[in-house]
Scaffold this active site. Structure first.
Site, PDB file in Angstrom:
ATOM      1  N   THR A  47       0.768  -1.090  -0.149  1.00  0.00           N
ATOM      2  CA  THR A  47       0.058  -0.064  -0.152  1.00  0.00           C
ATOM      3  C   THR A  47       0.747   1.304  -0.012  1.00  0.00           C
ATOM      4  O   THR A  47       0.535   2.291  -0.647  1.00  0.00           O
ATOM      5  CB  THR A  47      -0.911  -0.116   1.227  1.00  0.00           C
ATOM      6  N   ASP A  94       1.260  -7.047  -4.360  1.00  0.00           N
ATOM      7  CA  ASP A  94       0.392  -7.218  -3.283  1.00  0.00           C
ATOM      8  C   ASP A  94       0.947  -8.099  -2.174  1.00  0.00           C
ATOM      9  O   ASP A  94       1.394  -9.257  -2.697  1.00  0.00           O
ATOM     10  CB  ASP A  94      -1.040  -7.278  -3.746  1.00  0.00           C
ATOM     11  N   SER A  95       0.566  -7.822  -0.882  1.00  0.00           N
ATOM     12  CA  SER A  95       1.047  -8.800   0.012  1.00  0.00           C
ATOM     13  C   SER A  95       0.631 -10.278  -0.088  1.00  0.00           C
ATOM     14  O   SER A  95       1.227 -11.218   0.051  1.00  0.00           O
ATOM     15  CB  SER A  95       0.974  -8.534   1.429  1.00  0.00           C
ATOM     16  N   THR A 126       0.965  -5.052   4.058  1.00  0.00           N
ATOM     17  CA  THR A 126       0.585  -5.349   5.487  1.00  0.00           C
ATOM     18  C   THR A 126      -0.020  -6.935   5.873  1.00  0.00           C
ATOM     19  O   THR A 126       0.025  -7.394   6.816  1.00  0.00           O
ATOM     20  CB  THR A 126      -0.150  -4.502   6.427  1.00  0.00           C
ATOM     21  N   ASP A 127      -0.894  -7.488   5.043  1.00  0.00           N
ATOM     22  CA  ASP A 127      -1.627  -8.463   5.116  1.00  0.00           C
ATOM     23  C   ASP A 127      -0.907  -9.712   5.581  1.00  0.00           C
ATOM     24  O   ASP A 127      -1.271 -10.684   6.308  1.00  0.00           O
ATOM     25  CB  ASP A 127      -2.651  -8.842   3.982  1.00  0.00           C
TER      26      ASP A 127
END
Length: 275
Positions: A47, A94-95, A126-127
């Site tokens: 993000t 993306d994580s 962060t995920d």
């Protein structure tokens, strides 16, 4: 005022405190950070570096976050921050797309650059940050330098973003504290990576370490829990590039759990499966 005037407060579980100003000749947990210190930022995606696209959906923008990091370093050039190099990955992920293949790439890049830099910061989504950082803590053996994972809940481009704070603290702490392990810094806490989990997707205080205190907390001062810090390793750096997560099953134990079910599950696996 610059980091050279920052006060580091060290405390242990017994409540005793020692105060140290970071500066020339400081010893122990507080290492002097100067422009001679070198830090490598590995930017994998997430993000922090996203901006709204034509459909007003957030999407990674190659080069944007790297440019902003260089601008931040120029803005804080009078502070005692390390010299920063950014390694931006070609595919900003993306994580949710970060798995064992990407973990191996990170470990390979860290090994290749280990002797060139004094500390490392990994920027990602962060995920799955807690999974990735925890995996690296086991894949890298005899780590003698600080690796800090960080990211943000709100993109850098937003006025209410937590990106600047997380980024600047991670950059300064990675070359300031003598903490030879993989950590996560988020909001105001430096956490041991393999004790951390994401607990809140709607708060800047997104990561907690429920069963282990923070290694350090930030505020007017940096408070370091010295009783929890690992010693410097005695052996040479060694990396383990294979992590076969396909053979790992997580089972939550609840009251009245039937252990025979766990044994039956193990019995369905390979001959090397152990319960």
């Amino acid at each position: 005022s610059g980091m050279a005037q920052t006060l580091v407060v060290e405390h242990d579980d017994w409540g005793t405190c020692e105060s140290h100003s970071l500066g020339e000749g400081s010893v122990g947990v507080g290492k002097f950070t100067s422009k001679e210190s070198r830090l490598l930022v590995l930017y994998t995606g997430g993000t922090m570096g996203m901006k709204p696209n034509a459909e007003n959906a957030l999407a990674p923008v190659p080069g944007y976050l790297t440019e902003q990091i260089h601008f931040l370093m120029e803005l804080h050039k009078e502070d005692s921050l390390p010299s920063v190099t950014v390694l931006e990955y070609e595919d900003l992920l993306d994580s949710c797309d970060m798995g064992p293949k990407q973990w191996r790439k990170l470990v390979e890049d860290l090994r290749e650059n280990y002797d060139r830099y004094d500390g490392f910061v990994v920027i990602m989504g962060t995920d799955t940050m807690a999974y990735t950082a925890s995996a690296l803590s086991f894949m890298i053996e005899n780590l003698g330098k600080t690796i800090i994972f960080t990211g943000s809940q709100v993109p850098f481009v937003r006025t209410n973003s937590d990106a600047r704070r997380n980024l600047l603290f991670s950059i300064s702490l990675a070359c300031t504290l003598d903490i030879p392990e993989v950590c996560i810094f988020f909001d105001d806490k430096l956490l041991r990576a393999n004790r951390t989990r994401k607990v809140d997707s709607g708060s800047f205080d997104a990561f907690h370490s429920p069963n282990f205190p923070p290694l350090a907390t930030t505020g007017l001062h940096v408070q370091v829990n010295t009783a929890l810090l690992l010693p410097q390793p005695k052996g040479k750096l060694a990396v383990h590039l294979e992590m076969d997560m396909a053979k790992v099953v997580v089972v939550k134990i609840v009251p009245s759990f039937d252990m025979k079910a766990l044994l039956r599950l193990a019995g369905q696996g390979a001959a090397t499966c152990h319960a």
